[in-house]
Write a protein that holds these residues in place. Structure first.
Motif, PDB file in Angstrom:
ATOM      1  N   SER A  39      41.947  40.792  54.672  1.00 17.91           N
ATOM      2  CA  SER A  39      42.349  41.377  53.374  1.00 17.91           C
ATOM      3  C   SER A  39      42.152  40.124  52.356  1.00 17.91           C
ATOM      4  O   SER A  39      41.956  39.048  52.483  1.00 17.91           O
ATOM      5  N   PRO A  40      42.203  40.503  50.926  1.00 20.09           N
ATOM      6  CA  PRO A  40      41.936  39.726  49.978  1.00 20.09           C
ATOM      7  C   PRO A  40      42.836  38.733  50.066  1.00 20.09           C
ATOM      8  O   PRO A  40      42.522  37.131  49.670  1.00 20.09           O
ATOM      9  N   VAL A  41      44.330  38.715  50.214  1.00 23.00           N
ATOM     10  CA  VAL A  41      45.119  37.936  50.132  1.00 23.00           C
ATOM     11  C   VAL A  41      45.043  36.763  51.254  1.00 23.00           C
ATOM     12  O   VAL A  41      45.094  35.492  51.039  1.00 23.00           O
ATOM     13  N   ARG A  42      44.848  37.147  52.526  1.00 24.94           N
ATOM     14  CA  ARG A  42      44.487  36.154  53.537  1.00 24.94           C
ATOM     15  C   ARG A  42      43.363  35.326  53.562  1.00 24.94           C
ATOM     16  O   ARG A  42      43.727  34.106  53.726  1.00 24.94           O
ATOM     17  N   PRO A  64      36.581  45.485  43.024  1.00 23.05           N
ATOM     18  CA  PRO A  64      36.366  43.955  43.038  1.00 23.05           C
ATOM     19  C   PRO A  64      37.563  43.481  42.100  1.00 23.05           C
ATOM     20  O   PRO A  64      38.012  42.420  42.458  1.00 23.05           O
ATOM     21  N   PHE A  65      37.795  44.230  41.012  1.00 21.89           N
ATOM     22  CA  PHE A  65      38.786  43.616  40.093  1.00 21.89           C
ATOM     23  C   PHE A  65      40.165  43.801  40.737  1.00 21.89           C
ATOM     24  O   PHE A  65      41.153  42.930  40.414  1.00 21.89           O
ATOM     25  N   VAL A  66      40.591  44.806  41.399  1.00 24.46           N
ATOM     26  CA  VAL A  66      41.961  44.983  42.245  1.00 24.46           C
ATOM     27  C   VAL A  66      41.979  43.678  43.464  1.00 24.46           C
ATOM     28  O   VAL A  66      42.764  43.060  43.622  1.00 24.46           O
ATOM     29  N   ALA A  67      40.913  43.639  44.037  1.00 21.04           N
ATOM     30  CA  ALA A  67      40.672  42.582  45.116  1.00 21.04           C
ATOM     31  C   ALA A  67      40.933  41.270  44.694  1.00 21.04           C
ATOM     32  O   ALA A  67      41.710  40.472  45.047  1.00 21.04           O
ATOM     33  N   LEU A  68      40.440  40.804  43.755  1.00 14.88           N
ATOM     34  CA  LEU A  68      40.341  39.593  42.828  1.00 14.88           C
ATOM     35  C   LEU A  68      41.515  39.381  42.496  1.00 14.88           C
ATOM     36  O   LEU A  68      42.133  38.058  42.294  1.00 14.88           O
ATOM     37  N   ALA A  69      42.225  40.279  41.743  1.00  9.11           N
ATOM     38  CA  ALA A  69      43.741  39.999  41.195  1.00  9.11           C
ATOM     39  C   ALA A  69      44.639  39.732  42.442  1.00  9.11           C
ATOM     40  O   ALA A  69      45.590  38.822  42.177  1.00  9.11           O
ATOM     41  N   ALA A  80      43.528  38.043  44.879  1.00  7.46           N
ATOM     42  CA  ALA A  80      43.429  36.864  45.476  1.00  7.46           C
ATOM     43  C   ALA A  80      44.123  35.529  44.257  1.00  7.46           C
ATOM     44  O   ALA A  80      44.406  34.579  44.793  1.00  7.46           O
ATOM     45  N   ALA A  81      43.987  36.147  42.988  1.00  6.36           N
ATOM     46  CA  ALA A  81      44.498  35.136  41.939  1.00  6.36           C
ATOM     47  C   ALA A  81      45.889  35.180  42.152  1.00  6.36           C
ATOM     48  O   ALA A  81      46.409  33.867  41.843  1.00  6.36           O
ATOM     49  N   ALA A  82      46.540  36.009  42.365  1.00  4.51           N
ATOM     50  CA  ALA A  82      48.236  35.917  42.530  1.00  4.51           C
ATOM     51  C   ALA A  82      48.431  35.007  43.669  1.00  4.51           C
ATOM     52  O   ALA A  82      49.558  34.342  43.503  1.00  4.51           O
ATOM     53  N   VAL A  87      44.878  36.184  33.374  1.00  3.54           N
ATOM     54  CA  VAL A  87      46.181  35.955  34.446  1.00  3.54           C
ATOM     55  C   VAL A  87      45.790  34.982  35.541  1.00  3.54           C
ATOM     56  O   VAL A  87      46.598  34.623  36.123  1.00  3.54           O
ATOM     57  N   SER A  88      44.554  35.047  35.822  1.00  4.42           N
ATOM     58  CA  SER A  88      44.013  33.806  36.518  1.00  4.42           C
ATOM     59  C   SER A  88      43.903  32.337  35.937  1.00  4.42           C
ATOM     60  O   SER A  88      43.550  31.450  36.848  1.00  4.42           O
ATOM     61  N   GLY A  89      44.087  32.078  34.654  1.00  5.09           N
ATOM     62  CA  GLY A  89      44.000  31.015  34.041  1.00  5.09           C
ATOM     63  C   GLY A  89      42.697  30.572  33.926  1.00  5.09           C
ATOM     64  O   GLY A  89      42.025  29.316  34.125  1.00  5.09           O
ATOM     65  N   GLY A  90      41.680  31.552  33.722  1.00  7.65           N
ATOM     66  CA  GLY A  90      40.388  30.864  33.503  1.00  7.65           C
ATOM     67  C   GLY A  90      39.400  30.854  34.642  1.00  7.65           C
ATOM     68  O   GLY A  90      38.475  30.387  34.480  1.00  7.65           O
ATOM     69  N   ARG A  91      39.779  31.294  35.548  1.00  2.00           N
ATOM     70  CA  ARG A  91      39.123  31.282  36.914  1.00  2.00           C
ATOM     71  C   ARG A  91      38.261  32.240  37.140  1.00  2.00           C
ATOM     72  O   ARG A  91      37.485  32.218  38.539  1.00  2.00           O
ATOM     73  N   PHE A  92      37.760  33.170  36.327  1.00  2.00           N
ATOM     74  CA  PHE A  92      36.958  34.345  36.631  1.00  2.00           C
ATOM     75  C   PHE A  92      35.685  34.021  36.090  1.00  2.00           C
ATOM     76  O   PHE A  92      35.123  33.497  35.096  1.00  2.00           O
ATOM     77  N   THR A  93      34.593  34.400  37.019  1.00  2.00           N
ATOM     78  CA  THR A  93      33.132  34.437  36.724  1.00  2.00           C
ATOM     79  C   THR A  93      32.567  35.788  37.128  1.00  2.00           C
ATOM     80  O   THR A  93      32.910  36.573  37.832  1.00  2.00           O
TER      81      THR A  93
END
Length: 275
Positions: A15-18, A63-68, A70-72, A104-110
Motif C-alpha cells: 500500500s502507499p501508506v506502508r 497517482p494523486f490519491v496514492a501520493l496524498a 503517502a504525504a499524510a 498539503v505536503s509542504g512543497g514536497r511534490f514533483t
C-alpha cells in the motif's frame, strides 16, 4: 546523491501508506509513481519494452490519491509522478490537484510530465496523437497561469482560462517540474520553457545527451546551475551510480518491483547499500 524510488502501485501491491513509511524510516529520498487511467484491451500500440504488456499497467492506482496518502504519513519524503499524462487531463482540474497536493505536503511534490505511448488510451481521452506534445505544452502554460500570484488569463491553441482566483497555490509558486522522454530538440525545448529538468527513463546515454541539454538550457537563458537531470526507473549498480555522480546527477530514482509487501521490502533491503 539522493536515492529515490518508483513503483507501479496497484490494488495488488504494497500500500502507499506502508511503502511511504518504510521509505522515510530507511532514509530514501522520495517516492514517484506512474499513471495510466486505463488500458484498452483491444489495441494496436505495442508495449515499448517489447513482449506482453505487464499486468500492473492496467491496475495502477490514481497517482494523486496514492501520493496524498503517502504525504499524510510522512514529513520529509519527496513525492512525485513519473509521469503524469498531462494531455489526458482537464488542465484546470489538474492544476488544482497539483497545487493542493503540493500545499498539503509542504512543497514536497514533483510533477513528472510525459507524453504517453498508448495511442488507444490517449484517444479515449479525446487526444489527437500527432498533436499530444503541443497539447501538453498548451496545458502546462495554462496551469502556470492559474498558479501565478495574481489572476492571469491564458488563451492558447487548445484551451483558455479567464483571470481567476485559484487557491491554494503550490508551496513554492509552482512545483518542481521534470519532463520525461527521449532526448531531442523538441523535448529539450519543452524542458527549457516550463520545467526544471529532465527525467530520462533508464538513464542511458547521458554522457552524450546531457551536454546537448545543457547547451539548449543556456541558450534559452536559463541558469546552468539550476538544471536538474534525474535518471528514472534505474536498475542500480555501484558503477552506474558513480557514473551518474561524475556527470553531476544529484538524484536517481530506482525501480521497485510491483509486488506485495514482502518482496518490496526485500528490494529496499538490497537498495540500502546505495544510500
Amino acid at each position: 546523491m539522493r536515492i529515490s524510488t518508483t513503483i507501479f502501485l496497484t490494488d495488488e501491491t504494497i500500500s502507499p501508506v506502508r511503502l511511504a513509511r518504510e521509505l522515510e524510516q530507511r532514509g530514501f529520498a522520495g517516492l514517484y509513481v506512474p499513471e495510466h487511467t486505463h488500458i484498452p484491451v483491444e489495441r494496436t500500440t505495442g508495449y515499448p519494452a517489447g513482449g506482453e504488456l505487464p499486468r500492473e499497467y492496467g491496475r495502477t492506482l490514481d497517482p494523486f490519491v496514492a501520493l496524498a496518502q503517502a504525504a499524510a504519513v510522512t514529513s520529509t519524503l519527496a513525492l512525485g509522478t513519473g509521469i503524469t499524462l498531462v494531455a489526458q487531463h482537464d488542465p484546470i482540474d489538474l492544476a488544482k490537484q497539483i497545487a493542493t497536493l503540493d500545499h498539503v505536503s509542504g512543497g514536497r511534490f514533483t510533477l513528472g510530465v510525459g507524453f504517453g505511448w498508448n495511442k488507444e488510451e490517449a484517444a479515449d481521452h479525446g487526444v489527437e496523437w500527432s498533436t499530444r506534445r503541443e497539447l501538453t505544452l498548451d496545458r502546462m502554460r495554462l496551469m502556470r497561469a492559474l498558479w501565478a500570484p495574481e489572476p492571469t488569463p491564458y488563451k492558447g491553441e487548445f484551451s483558455s482560462v479567464r483571470p481567476s482566483s485559484a487557491f491554494p497555490k503550490p508551496a513554492g509558486g509552482a512545483p518542481r517540474i521534470l519532463v520525461g522522454g527521449a532526448a531531442g530538440p523538441k523535448l529539450f525545448s519543452h524542458i527549457t520553457e516550463y520545467a526544471d529538468g529532465w527525467l530520462p527513463i533508464g538513464g542511458r546515454g547521458l554522457t552524450e545527451t546531457m551536454p546537448q541539454l545543457r547547451s539548449a538550457w543556456e541558450s534559452a537563458g536559463r541558469d546552468p546551475k539550476t538544471l536538474q537531470v534525474v535518471p528514472y526507473a534505474v536498475r542500480p549498480s555501484a558503477g552506474k551510480l558513480a557514473h551518474y555522480a561524475e556527470l553531476g546527477v544529484e538524484e536517481v530514482v530506482l525501480q521497485l518491483p510491483p509486488a506485495a509487501e514482502p518482496e518490496v521490502l526485500r528490494a529496499l533491503d538490497e537498495y540500502a547499500q546505495y544510500l
